[in-house]
Write a protein that holds these residues in place. Structure first.
Motif, mmCIF file in Angstrom:
data_model
loop_
_atom_site.group_PDB
_atom_site.id
_atom_site.type_symbol
_atom_site.label_atom_id
_atom_site.label_comp_id
_atom_site.label_asym_id
_atom_site.label_seq_id
_atom_site.Cartn_x
_atom_site.Cartn_y
_atom_site.Cartn_z
ATOM 1 N N ASP A 62 -24.983 22.077 28.146
ATOM 2 C CA ASP A 62 -25.934 20.993 27.828
ATOM 3 C C ASP A 62 -25.585 20.353 26.489
ATOM 4 O O ASP A 62 -25.628 19.131 26.337
ATOM 5 C CB ASP A 62 -27.372 21.545 27.749
ATOM 6 N N ALA A 63 -25.254 21.209 25.488
ATOM 7 C CA ALA A 63 -24.935 20.689 24.149
ATOM 8 C C ALA A 63 -23.642 19.865 24.185
ATOM 9 O O ALA A 63 -23.524 18.845 23.500
ATOM 10 C CB ALA A 63 -24.813 21.839 23.155
ATOM 11 N N GLU A 64 -22.704 20.300 25.020
ATOM 12 C CA GLU A 64 -21.463 19.519 25.157
ATOM 13 C C GLU A 64 -21.763 18.151 25.769
ATOM 14 O O GLU A 64 -21.299 17.121 25.271
ATOM 15 C CB GLU A 64 -20.470 20.268 26.060
ATOM 16 N N LYS A 65 -22.595 18.160 26.824
ATOM 17 C CA LYS A 65 -22.916 16.882 27.495
ATOM 18 C C LYS A 65 -23.625 15.936 26.541
ATOM 19 O O LYS A 65 -23.445 14.722 26.599
ATOM 20 C CB LYS A 65 -23.805 17.142 28.712
ATOM 21 N N ALA A 66 -24.468 16.507 25.649
ATOM 22 C CA ALA A 66 -25.218 15.660 24.703
ATOM 23 C C ALA A 66 -24.365 15.274 23.493
ATOM 24 O O ALA A 66 -24.853 14.614 22.576
ATOM 25 C CB ALA A 66 -26.472 16.411 24.252
ATOM 26 N N GLY A 67 -23.111 15.725 23.464
ATOM 27 C CA GLY A 67 -22.222 15.386 22.348
ATOM 28 C C GLY A 67 -22.505 16.177 21.076
ATOM 29 O O GLY A 67 -22.024 15.830 19.997
ATOM 30 N N LEU A 68 -23.302 17.228 21.207
ATOM 31 C CA LEU A 68 -23.677 18.016 20.018
ATOM 32 C C LEU A 68 -22.636 19.087 19.700
ATOM 33 O O LEU A 68 -22.557 19.565 18.571
ATOM 34 C CB LEU A 68 -25.050 18.673 20.249
ATOM 35 N N LEU A 69 -21.864 19.483 20.695
ATOM 36 C CA LEU A 69 -20.773 20.450 20.504
ATOM 37 C C LEU A 69 -19.480 19.775 20.919
ATOM 38 O O LEU A 69 -19.393 19.206 22.015
ATOM 39 C CB LEU A 69 -20.967 21.661 21.416
ATOM 40 N N LYS A 70 -18.496 19.828 20.037
ATOM 41 C CA LYS A 70 -17.182 19.259 20.388
ATOM 42 C C LYS A 70 -16.099 20.197 19.877
ATOM 43 O O LYS A 70 -16.406 21.173 19.184
ATOM 44 C CB LYS A 70 -16.935 17.895 19.754
ATOM 45 N N GLU A 71 -14.866 19.857 20.185
ATOM 46 C CA GLU A 71 -13.751 20.669 19.702
ATOM 47 C C GLU A 71 -13.892 20.898 18.203
ATOM 48 O O GLU A 71 -14.182 19.953 17.461
ATOM 49 C CB GLU A 71 -12.438 19.927 19.995
#
Ligand code: PMP
Length: 356
Positions: A62-71
Protein backbone atom coordinates in the motif's frame (compact mmCIF):
# COMPACT_ATOMS: atom_id res chain seq x y z
CA UNK A 1 -1.10 -33.01 -2.11
CA UNK A 2 -0.86 -30.06 -4.51
CA UNK A 3 -2.02 -26.69 -3.31
CA UNK A 4 -4.44 -25.50 -5.97
CA UNK A 5 -3.97 -21.84 -5.08
CA UNK A 6 -0.17 -21.70 -5.32
CA UNK A 7 2.11 -21.82 -8.34
CA UNK A 8 4.46 -24.82 -8.49
CA UNK A 9 7.46 -22.51 -8.38
CA UNK A 10 7.25 -19.39 -6.22
CA UNK A 11 8.89 -16.15 -7.37
CA UNK A 12 10.03 -15.35 -3.86
CA UNK A 13 9.30 -16.36 -0.27
CA UNK A 14 6.52 -13.76 0.13
CA UNK A 15 4.32 -15.97 -2.05
CA UNK A 16 4.38 -18.51 0.78
CA UNK A 17 2.30 -16.26 3.04
CA UNK A 18 -1.36 -17.05 3.67
CA UNK A 19 -3.38 -20.12 2.64
CA UNK A 20 -2.54 -21.66 6.00
CA UNK A 21 -3.94 -25.05 7.05
CA UNK A 22 -6.97 -25.70 9.24
CA UNK A 23 -6.25 -28.58 11.64
CA UNK A 24 -8.73 -30.35 13.94
CA UNK A 25 -7.90 -30.65 17.65
CA UNK A 26 -8.44 -34.29 18.57
CA UNK A 27 -7.51 -34.60 22.24
CA UNK A 28 -7.60 -31.39 24.27
CA UNK A 29 -11.25 -30.36 23.84
CA UNK A 30 -12.35 -33.97 24.28
CA UNK A 31 -10.33 -34.26 27.52
CA UNK A 32 -12.32 -31.33 28.88
CA UNK A 33 -15.68 -32.82 28.03
CA UNK A 34 -16.16 -30.56 24.99
CA UNK A 35 -18.23 -32.19 22.28
CA UNK A 36 -18.18 -29.58 19.52
CA UNK A 37 -15.62 -29.67 16.73
CA UNK A 38 -12.60 -27.46 17.43
CA UNK A 39 -10.36 -26.39 14.53
CA UNK A 40 -7.05 -24.53 14.58
CA UNK A 41 -6.28 -22.05 11.77
CA UNK A 42 -2.51 -22.44 11.80
CA UNK A 43 -0.95 -19.13 10.83
CA UNK A 44 2.37 -20.39 12.19
CA UNK A 45 2.85 -22.16 8.84
CA UNK A 46 3.51 -18.90 7.03
CA UNK A 47 6.89 -18.02 5.52
CA UNK A 48 7.93 -15.69 8.36
CA UNK A 49 6.16 -17.74 11.02
CA UNK A 50 2.99 -15.79 11.83
CA UNK A 51 -0.20 -14.08 10.63
CA UNK A 52 1.72 -10.79 10.70
CA UNK A 53 3.46 -11.69 7.41
CA UNK A 54 0.15 -10.91 5.72
CA UNK A 55 -0.02 -7.37 7.12
CA UNK A 56 3.68 -6.74 6.42
CA UNK A 57 3.15 -7.41 2.71
CA UNK A 58 -0.10 -5.42 2.54
CA UNK A 59 1.17 -2.37 4.47
CA UNK A 60 4.37 -2.23 2.40
CA UNK A 61 2.58 -2.66 -0.94
CA UNK A 62 0.00 0.00 0.00
CA UNK A 63 2.82 2.41 0.93
CA UNK A 64 4.57 1.68 -2.36
CA UNK A 65 1.37 2.35 -4.33
CA UNK A 66 0.90 5.64 -2.46
CA UNK A 67 4.48 6.65 -3.31
CA UNK A 68 5.45 6.72 0.36
CA UNK A 69 8.06 3.95 0.02
CA UNK A 70 10.55 3.96 -2.83
CA UNK A 71 13.96 2.56 -3.62
CA UNK A 72 16.35 3.58 -0.85
CA UNK A 73 13.60 4.15 1.75
CA UNK A 74 14.00 2.99 5.34
CA UNK A 75 11.03 1.25 6.91
CA UNK A 76 10.60 1.88 10.66
CA UNK A 77 8.10 -0.08 12.76
CA UNK A 78 7.30 -0.56 16.46
CA UNK A 79 6.61 -4.26 17.00
CA UNK A 80 6.16 -7.03 19.52
CA UNK A 81 8.24 -9.08 17.08
CA UNK A 82 6.13 -10.91 14.55
CA UNK A 83 5.27 -7.83 12.50
CA UNK A 84 8.97 -7.01 12.69
CA UNK A 85 9.89 -10.43 11.34
CA UNK A 86 7.32 -10.11 8.53
CA UNK A 87 8.48 -6.59 7.67
CA UNK A 88 12.16 -7.59 7.75
CA UNK A 89 11.41 -10.58 5.51
CA UNK A 90 9.57 -8.45 2.93
CA UNK A 91 12.26 -5.74 3.22
CA UNK A 92 14.94 -8.37 2.51
CA UNK A 93 13.09 -9.53 -0.60
CA UNK A 94 12.42 -5.99 -1.84
CA UNK A 95 15.72 -4.43 -0.77
CA UNK A 96 14.53 -1.87 1.82
CA UNK A 97 16.45 -0.90 4.94
CA UNK A 98 14.54 -1.64 8.06
CA UNK A 99 14.65 -0.40 11.69
CA UNK A 100 12.47 -2.29 14.18
CA UNK A 101 11.69 -1.06 17.68
CA UNK A 102 10.75 -3.77 20.18
CA UNK A 103 10.17 -3.75 23.97
CA UNK A 104 12.64 -5.66 26.18
CA UNK A 105 9.90 -8.10 27.21
CA UNK A 106 9.89 -9.76 23.79
CA UNK A 107 12.05 -12.80 23.16
CA UNK A 108 15.67 -12.88 22.06
CA UNK A 109 14.62 -15.41 19.43
CA UNK A 110 12.49 -12.79 17.66
CA UNK A 111 15.31 -10.25 17.86
CA UNK A 112 17.82 -12.74 16.44
CA UNK A 113 15.46 -13.61 13.58
CA UNK A 114 14.96 -9.94 12.68
CA UNK A 115 18.71 -9.37 12.91
CA UNK A 116 19.42 -12.33 10.63
CA UNK A 117 16.94 -10.87 8.13
CA UNK A 118 19.09 -7.75 8.00
CA UNK A 119 17.09 -5.36 10.19
CA UNK A 120 18.47 -2.94 12.77
CA UNK A 121 16.79 -3.55 16.12
CA UNK A 122 16.28 -1.03 18.92
CA UNK A 123 15.12 -2.41 22.30
CA UNK A 124 12.97 -0.23 24.57
CA UNK A 125 12.08 -0.67 28.25
CA UNK A 126 8.73 -2.20 29.23
CA UNK A 127 7.02 1.13 29.96
CA UNK A 128 3.46 2.44 29.38
CA UNK A 129 2.76 3.19 25.72
CA UNK A 130 2.52 6.97 26.27
CA UNK A 131 5.99 7.16 27.83
CA UNK A 132 8.71 8.82 25.74
CA UNK A 133 10.70 5.56 26.01
CA UNK A 134 7.94 3.28 24.68
CA UNK A 135 8.51 1.42 21.41
CA UNK A 136 5.84 3.51 19.71
CA UNK A 137 7.30 6.88 20.79
CA UNK A 138 10.88 5.83 20.06
CA UNK A 139 9.84 4.72 16.55
CA UNK A 140 8.30 8.16 15.96
CA UNK A 141 11.47 9.87 17.17
CA UNK A 142 13.63 7.72 14.90
CA UNK A 143 11.36 8.53 11.97
CA UNK A 144 11.89 12.28 12.52
CA UNK A 145 15.66 11.76 12.70
CA UNK A 146 15.95 9.40 9.69
CA UNK A 147 15.73 10.91 6.20
CA UNK A 148 13.57 9.08 3.66
CA UNK A 149 11.99 6.89 6.35
CA UNK A 150 8.41 5.72 6.75
CA UNK A 151 6.48 4.16 9.66
CA UNK A 152 4.00 1.51 8.52
CA UNK A 153 2.10 1.95 11.84
CA UNK A 154 0.30 -1.35 12.35
CA UNK A 155 -1.57 0.15 15.32
CA UNK A 156 -3.46 2.62 13.14
CA UNK A 157 -2.97 1.40 9.57
CA UNK A 158 -6.33 0.24 8.08
CA UNK A 159 -4.38 -2.23 5.90
CA UNK A 160 -3.82 -4.32 9.05
CA UNK A 161 -7.45 -5.38 9.64
CA UNK A 162 -8.22 -5.13 5.92
CA UNK A 163 -5.85 -7.92 4.87
CA UNK A 164 -7.43 -10.25 7.45
CA UNK A 165 -10.88 -9.20 6.21
CA UNK A 166 -9.88 -9.87 2.60
CA UNK A 167 -7.75 -13.00 3.08
CA UNK A 168 -7.69 -14.71 6.47
CA UNK A 169 -11.45 -14.51 7.02
CA UNK A 170 -12.20 -15.69 3.47
CA UNK A 171 -9.86 -18.66 3.94
CA UNK A 172 -11.64 -19.59 7.20
CA UNK A 173 -15.06 -19.39 5.55
CA UNK A 174 -13.86 -21.44 2.60
CA UNK A 175 -12.12 -24.09 4.75
CA UNK A 176 -15.28 -24.41 6.87
CA UNK A 177 -17.63 -24.38 3.84
CA UNK A 178 -19.38 -21.50 5.56
CA UNK A 179 -20.32 -23.59 8.63
CA UNK A 180 -18.92 -22.06 11.78
CA UNK A 181 -20.49 -21.19 15.15
CA UNK A 182 -17.66 -19.45 17.03
CA UNK A 183 -14.24 -17.99 16.21
CA UNK A 184 -11.73 -17.29 18.97
CA UNK A 185 -8.92 -14.76 18.45
CA UNK A 186 -6.31 -13.10 20.68
CA UNK A 187 -5.96 -9.33 20.30
CA UNK A 188 -2.70 -7.40 20.08
CA UNK A 189 -3.11 -4.53 17.65
CA UNK A 190 -6.58 -6.01 17.14
CA UNK A 191 -5.97 -6.32 13.39
CA UNK A 192 -6.84 -9.99 13.06
CA UNK A 193 -9.94 -9.93 15.28
CA UNK A 194 -11.24 -6.73 13.65
CA UNK A 195 -10.70 -7.98 10.10
CA UNK A 196 -12.17 -11.42 10.69
CA UNK A 197 -14.90 -10.06 12.98
CA UNK A 198 -16.08 -7.59 10.34
CA UNK A 199 -16.28 -10.31 7.70
CA UNK A 200 -18.21 -12.63 10.03
CA UNK A 201 -20.73 -9.89 10.88
CA UNK A 202 -21.36 -9.47 7.14
CA UNK A 203 -21.28 -13.04 5.91
CA UNK A 204 -22.03 -15.19 8.95
CA UNK A 205 -23.69 -13.02 11.61
CA UNK A 206 -24.64 -16.09 13.67
CA UNK A 207 -20.97 -16.84 14.31
CA UNK A 208 -19.88 -15.65 17.75
CA UNK A 209 -16.63 -13.63 17.70
CA UNK A 210 -14.66 -14.18 20.91
CA UNK A 211 -11.68 -11.99 21.89
CA UNK A 212 -8.90 -13.23 24.16
CA UNK A 213 -7.05 -10.75 26.38
CA UNK A 214 -4.33 -11.54 28.95
CA UNK A 215 -4.73 -10.61 32.61
CA UNK A 216 -3.02 -7.22 33.10
CA UNK A 217 -4.22 -5.85 29.72
CA UNK A 218 -7.17 -3.45 29.50
CA UNK A 219 -8.52 -4.23 26.04
CA UNK A 220 -11.43 -6.50 27.00
CA UNK A 221 -15.00 -5.37 27.57
CA UNK A 222 -16.80 -4.75 29.84
CA UNK A 223 -13.94 -2.92 31.63
CA UNK A 224 -14.92 -4.62 34.91
CA UNK A 225 -13.41 -7.93 33.70
CA UNK A 226 -9.97 -6.34 33.31
CA UNK A 227 -8.71 -7.29 36.76
CA UNK A 228 -5.21 -6.22 37.86
CA UNK A 229 -4.74 -3.65 35.06
CA UNK A 230 -1.06 -2.95 34.42
CA UNK A 231 0.11 -6.21 35.99
CA UNK A 232 3.00 -7.70 33.96
CA UNK A 233 2.07 -10.61 31.70
CA UNK A 234 4.46 -12.98 29.94
CA UNK A 235 2.47 -13.74 26.81
CA UNK A 236 3.91 -11.89 23.85
CA UNK A 237 1.88 -10.28 21.09
CA UNK A 238 -1.48 -9.94 22.84
CA UNK A 239 -2.80 -7.34 25.29
CA UNK A 240 -1.96 -3.66 25.75
CA UNK A 241 -2.31 -0.84 28.26
CA UNK A 242 -4.25 1.10 25.60
CA UNK A 243 -6.83 0.35 22.92
CA UNK A 244 -5.13 0.44 19.49
CA UNK A 245 -6.76 2.51 16.76
CA UNK A 246 -7.35 -0.48 14.46
CA UNK A 247 -9.22 -2.51 17.10
CA UNK A 248 -12.98 -2.30 16.50
CA UNK A 249 -14.49 -3.79 19.64
CA UNK A 250 -18.03 -3.56 18.23
CA UNK A 251 -17.35 -6.74 16.22
CA UNK A 252 -16.40 -8.72 19.34
CA UNK A 253 -19.36 -10.51 20.95
CA UNK A 254 -17.56 -11.81 24.01
CA UNK A 255 -14.18 -11.37 25.70
CA UNK A 256 -12.35 -13.88 27.88
CA UNK A 257 -9.42 -13.06 30.16
CA UNK A 258 -6.57 -15.57 30.47
CA UNK A 259 -3.73 -15.87 32.99
CA UNK A 260 -0.14 -16.60 31.95
CA UNK A 261 -0.07 -19.93 33.77
CA UNK A 262 -3.14 -21.20 31.90
CA UNK A 263 -1.91 -19.91 28.52
CA UNK A 264 1.52 -21.47 28.80
CA UNK A 265 0.38 -24.77 30.24
CA UNK A 266 -2.14 -24.95 27.40
CA UNK A 267 0.51 -24.09 24.79
CA UNK A 268 2.60 -26.99 26.13
CA UNK A 269 -0.44 -29.24 25.98
CA UNK A 270 -1.18 -28.30 22.35
CA UNK A 271 2.41 -29.23 21.51
CA UNK A 272 2.53 -32.49 23.46
CA UNK A 273 -1.02 -33.73 22.83
CA UNK A 274 -1.92 -32.33 19.39
CA UNK A 275 1.62 -32.21 17.98
CA UNK A 276 1.24 -28.63 16.73
CA UNK A 277 4.32 -26.52 17.53
CA UNK A 278 2.47 -23.40 18.74
CA UNK A 279 3.62 -20.24 20.51
CA UNK A 280 2.40 -18.79 23.81
CA UNK A 281 -0.49 -16.65 22.55
CA UNK A 282 -1.83 -19.75 20.80
CA UNK A 283 -2.11 -21.31 24.26
CA UNK A 284 -4.12 -18.25 25.36
CA UNK A 285 -6.40 -18.61 22.35
CA UNK A 286 -6.98 -22.35 22.89
CA UNK A 287 -7.61 -21.83 26.60
CA UNK A 288 -9.89 -18.90 25.75
CA UNK A 289 -11.81 -21.13 23.36
CA UNK A 290 -12.27 -23.86 25.97
CA UNK A 291 -13.62 -21.31 28.44
CA UNK A 292 -15.90 -19.61 25.92
CA UNK A 293 -17.31 -22.93 24.68
CA UNK A 294 -18.14 -23.90 28.27
CA UNK A 295 -19.60 -20.51 29.14
CA UNK A 296 -21.75 -20.28 26.00
CA UNK A 297 -22.67 -23.96 26.20
CA UNK A 298 -21.76 -24.99 22.63
CA UNK A 299 -22.43 -28.70 22.26
CA UNK A 300 -22.17 -31.55 19.75
CA UNK A 301 -22.57 -30.60 16.10
CA UNK A 302 -21.23 -27.07 16.57
CA UNK A 303 -17.92 -25.89 15.13
CA UNK A 304 -15.31 -23.54 16.60
CA UNK A 305 -12.21 -22.07 14.92
CA UNK A 306 -9.20 -20.80 16.88
CA UNK A 307 -6.59 -18.53 15.27
CA UNK A 308 -3.10 -19.89 16.02
CA UNK A 309 -0.73 -16.93 15.50
CA UNK A 310 2.87 -18.16 15.76
CA UNK A 311 5.18 -21.05 16.69
CA UNK A 312 7.62 -22.26 19.32
CA UNK A 313 10.51 -20.89 17.22
CA UNK A 314 9.99 -17.53 18.94
CA UNK A 315 10.10 -18.99 22.46
CA UNK A 316 12.73 -21.74 22.57
CA UNK A 317 14.44 -20.23 25.64
CA UNK A 318 11.13 -19.25 27.24
CA UNK A 319 8.11 -21.51 27.76
CA UNK A 320 9.74 -24.35 25.79
CA UNK A 321 12.28 -24.59 28.59
CA UNK A 322 11.07 -26.68 31.56
CA UNK A 323 13.50 -24.71 33.73
CA UNK A 324 11.95 -21.38 32.66
CA UNK A 325 8.48 -22.77 33.40
CA UNK A 326 9.55 -24.08 36.81
CA UNK A 327 11.22 -20.82 37.85
CA UNK A 328 7.97 -18.96 37.21
CA UNK A 329 5.69 -21.52 38.84
CA UNK A 330 4.04 -22.31 35.50
CA UNK A 331 4.17 -26.09 35.93
CA UNK A 332 1.14 -27.79 37.46
CA UNK A 333 1.64 -27.22 41.18
CA UNK A 334 -1.58 -27.81 43.11
CA UNK A 335 -2.31 -31.35 44.27
CA UNK A 336 -5.38 -31.37 42.06
CA UNK A 337 -3.37 -30.27 39.03
CA UNK A 338 -0.71 -32.92 39.65
CA UNK A 339 -3.31 -35.59 40.15
CA UNK A 340 -4.66 -34.91 36.65
CA UNK A 341 -1.36 -34.20 34.97
CA UNK A 342 0.06 -36.26 32.13
CA UNK A 343 1.45 -33.01 31.08
CA UNK A 344 -1.70 -31.49 32.38
CA UNK A 345 -5.15 -32.92 32.09
CA UNK A 346 -7.43 -30.71 34.12
CA UNK A 347 -11.22 -30.74 34.01
CA UNK A 348 -12.67 -27.38 33.04
CA UNK A 349 -14.04 -26.76 36.55
CA UNK A 350 -10.59 -25.96 37.86
CA UNK A 351 -9.74 -23.84 34.87
CA UNK A 352 -11.84 -21.24 36.63
CA UNK A 353 -9.00 -19.06 37.90
CA UNK A 354 -10.89 -17.90 40.96
CA UNK A 355 -10.73 -21.44 42.35
CA UNK A 356 -6.92 -21.67 42.14
N1 PMP B 1 -0.16 -13.46 18.90
C1 PMP B 1 1.09 -13.11 18.55
C2 PMP B 1 2.22 -14.04 18.89
C3 PMP B 1 1.33 -11.90 17.90
O1 PMP B 1 2.59 -11.55 17.56
C4 PMP B 1 0.25 -11.03 17.63
C5 PMP B 1 0.52 -9.71 16.97
N2 PMP B 1 0.80 -8.68 17.89
C6 PMP B 1 -1.04 -11.43 18.03
C7 PMP B 1 -1.20 -12.66 18.64
C8 PMP B 1 -2.24 -10.54 17.85
O2 PMP B 1 -2.47 -10.13 16.53
P1 PMP B 1 -3.08 -8.73 16.18
O3 PMP B 1 -1.98 -7.71 16.31
O4 PMP B 1 -3.56 -8.85 14.77
O5 PMP B 1 -4.17 -8.44 17.14
Amino acid sequence: MMDAGRPKILDNVCQFVGQTPMIRLNRIPQSMGIECEVLAKCELFSAGGSHKDRIAIRMIEDAEKAGLLKEGSTIIEPTSGNTGIGVAMVAAVKGYKCILVMPEKMSAEKMDTMHALGATIIRTPNVPFGSAESHICVAERLHKETPNSYILDQYDNPANPKVHYDETAEEVLDQCDGRLDMIVIGAGTGGVITGIGRKMKEKLPGCLVVGVDPEGSIMAEPPSINENPGKFWEIEGIGHDFVPGVLDRTVVDKWVKIKDVDSLQMARRVISEEGILVGGSSGSAVMGAMKAIKEVGLGAGKRVVIIIPDSIRNYMTKFLSDQWMLERDFFPTTELQKQYSTWWDLPISILDNSKK
